[in-house]
Design a protein around this motif. Structure first.
Motif, PDB file in Angstrom:
ATOM      1  N   LYS A 142      -3.240   5.840   3.737  1.00 40.44           N
ATOM      2  CA  LYS A 142      -2.888   4.425   3.544  1.00 40.44           C
ATOM      3  C   LYS A 142      -3.190   3.613   4.807  1.00 40.44           C
ATOM      4  O   LYS A 142      -3.790   2.544   4.739  1.00 40.44           O
ATOM      5  N   THR A 143      -2.758   4.138   5.961  1.00 39.69           N
ATOM      6  CA  THR A 143      -2.998   3.428   7.223  1.00 39.69           C
ATOM      7  C   THR A 143      -4.492   3.332   7.511  1.00 39.69           C
ATOM      8  O   THR A 143      -4.979   2.294   7.957  1.00 39.69           O
ATOM      9  N   LEU A 172      -0.918  -6.935   4.080  1.00 41.73           N
ATOM     10  CA  LEU A 172      -0.969  -5.571   3.559  1.00 41.73           C
ATOM     11  C   LEU A 172       0.185  -4.788   4.165  1.00 41.73           C
ATOM     12  O   LEU A 172       0.201  -4.529   5.378  1.00 41.73           O
ATOM     13  N   ASP A 211       2.145  -1.503   4.718  1.00 42.48           N
ATOM     14  CA  ASP A 211       1.937  -0.049   4.766  1.00 42.48           C
ATOM     15  C   ASP A 211       3.308   0.626   4.658  1.00 42.48           C
ATOM     16  O   ASP A 211       4.074   0.655   5.616  1.00 42.48           O
ATOM     17  N   LYS A 215      -4.925 -10.096   6.896  1.00 46.24           N
ATOM     18  CA  LYS A 215      -6.357 -10.375   6.755  1.00 46.24           C
ATOM     19  C   LYS A 215      -6.504 -11.770   6.145  1.00 46.24           C
ATOM     20  O   LYS A 215      -5.915 -12.059   5.109  1.00 46.24           O
ATOM     21  N   ILE A 242      -6.058   0.543   5.448  1.00 45.20           N
ATOM     22  CA  ILE A 242      -5.728  -0.775   5.980  1.00 45.20           C
ATOM     23  C   ILE A 242      -6.517  -1.065   7.255  1.00 45.20           C
ATOM     24  O   ILE A 242      -7.081  -2.155   7.423  1.00 45.20           O
ATOM     25  N   LYS A 243      -6.575  -0.091   8.165  1.00 39.87           N
ATOM     26  CA  LYS A 243      -7.298  -0.287   9.420  1.00 39.87           C
ATOM     27  C   LYS A 243      -8.785  -0.525   9.166  1.00 39.87           C
ATOM     28  O   LYS A 243      -9.418  -1.349   9.829  1.00 39.87           O
ATOM     29  N   VAL A 278       0.882  -1.172   0.000  1.00 44.63           N
ATOM     30  CA  VAL A 278       0.000   0.000   0.000  1.00 44.63           C
ATOM     31  C   VAL A 278       0.915   1.215   0.000  1.00 44.63           C
ATOM     32  O   VAL A 278       1.592   1.509   0.992  1.00 44.63           O
ATOM     33  N   TYR A 298     -10.122  -1.826   6.434  1.00 45.87           N
ATOM     34  CA  TYR A 298     -10.312  -3.125   5.792  1.00 45.87           C
ATOM     35  C   TYR A 298     -10.104  -4.282   6.769  1.00 45.87           C
ATOM     36  O   TYR A 298     -10.888  -5.234   6.793  1.00 45.87           O
ATOM     37  N   VAL A 299      -9.050  -4.206   7.572  1.00 45.53           N
ATOM     38  CA  VAL A 299      -8.686  -5.329   8.439  1.00 45.53           C
ATOM     39  C   VAL A 299      -9.500  -5.333   9.731  1.00 45.53           C
ATOM     40  O   VAL A 299      -9.974  -6.380  10.175  1.00 45.53           O
TER      41      VAL A 299
END
Length: 231
Positions: free
Chosen positions: A19-20, A60, A62, A46, A23-24, A11, A26-27
């Motif tokens: 970006k973070t 993922l 980061d 994930k 990810i947070k 990412v 999504y996961v």
């Protein structure tokens, strides 16, 4: 018996593009306005029950957006099989940096046949479109095709807009590439000498390539905004 696949996905994008947050969301399905800038690299895992036979463990990564960490990206990119390239729809400079990140990616990691790894473009923070520079952006459908992205999405980590769809699009493209590679291996002269049933071929996906609405994804179904979405 289920088979496991480990996929390393990068990412990348400029500092502060979200970006973070992506990810947070999504996961962990959480969002905060107060993330600290990533230093170097961080990653999250994930687990996806991809189909009845396949479990995907999605890593993922980061990658820090600060320019001073650029010389380390070759180490971080190693063995990646896909990427999300993120920019902030409210800051034109972050969009102008997209090709720098895509060029850096393509120069440092590739598939086994030498072609670029699949990458999806995320136009993040679309919940703030009324305050940003969105009208100055080119048509992302044409832009993404021209520069080799397999798809694009307008996303919002805050409102959870298109995050799952964008990453699913990327994973589908990665799995299709893996499927094609396995098929080539299975039909090679060396493979034919192996006992029948010794070669495991990944499931094949066949999706339309239409792009509409808020996204465009090669090999993925088009995505329309849901009723009630603010983005």
């Amino acid at each position: 018996m289920q088979r496991e696949r480990l996929l390393k996905v990068l990412v990348i994008g400029d500092l502060g593009v979200g970006k973070t947050s992506v990810i947070k969301r999504y996961v962990h399905q959480v969002f905060s306005q107060h993330y600290r800038a990533t230093i170097g690299v961080d990653f999250a895992l994930k687990v996806l029950n991809w189909d009845q036979k396949t479990v995907v463990r999605l890593q993922l990564w980061d990658i820090a957006g600060q320019e001073r960490y650029g010389h380390m990206t070759r180490v971080y990119y190693r063995e990646a099989v896909g990427a999300l390239v993120v920019f902030d729809m409210t800051r034109l400079s972050t969009f102008q940096a997209v090709l720098k990140w895509k060029g850096d990616l393509d120069s440092k990691v590739a598939l086994s046949n030498g072609t670029p790894v699949p990458a999806v473009l995320l136009a993040n923070k679309c919940d703030q479109r009324s305050h940003g520079l969105c009208p100055k952006l080119p048509k992302l459908e044409n832009f993404s095709k021209q520069y080799g992205f397999v798809g694009w999405y307008e996303t919002s980590a805050k409102d959870n807009t298109n995050i799952d769809a964008a990453i699913t699009c990327l994973v589908k493209n990665i799995m299709t590439v893996e499927d094609e590679r396995a098929l080539r291996d299975a039909t090679s002269p060396a493979a034919k000498s192996e006992p029948e049933g010794s070669v495991l071929v990944l499931p094949r996906f066949d999706y339309s390539a239409k792009e509409k609405g808020l996204s465009g994804c090669s090999g993925c179904p088009s995505l329309q905004p849901r009723d009630g979405d603010n983005d």
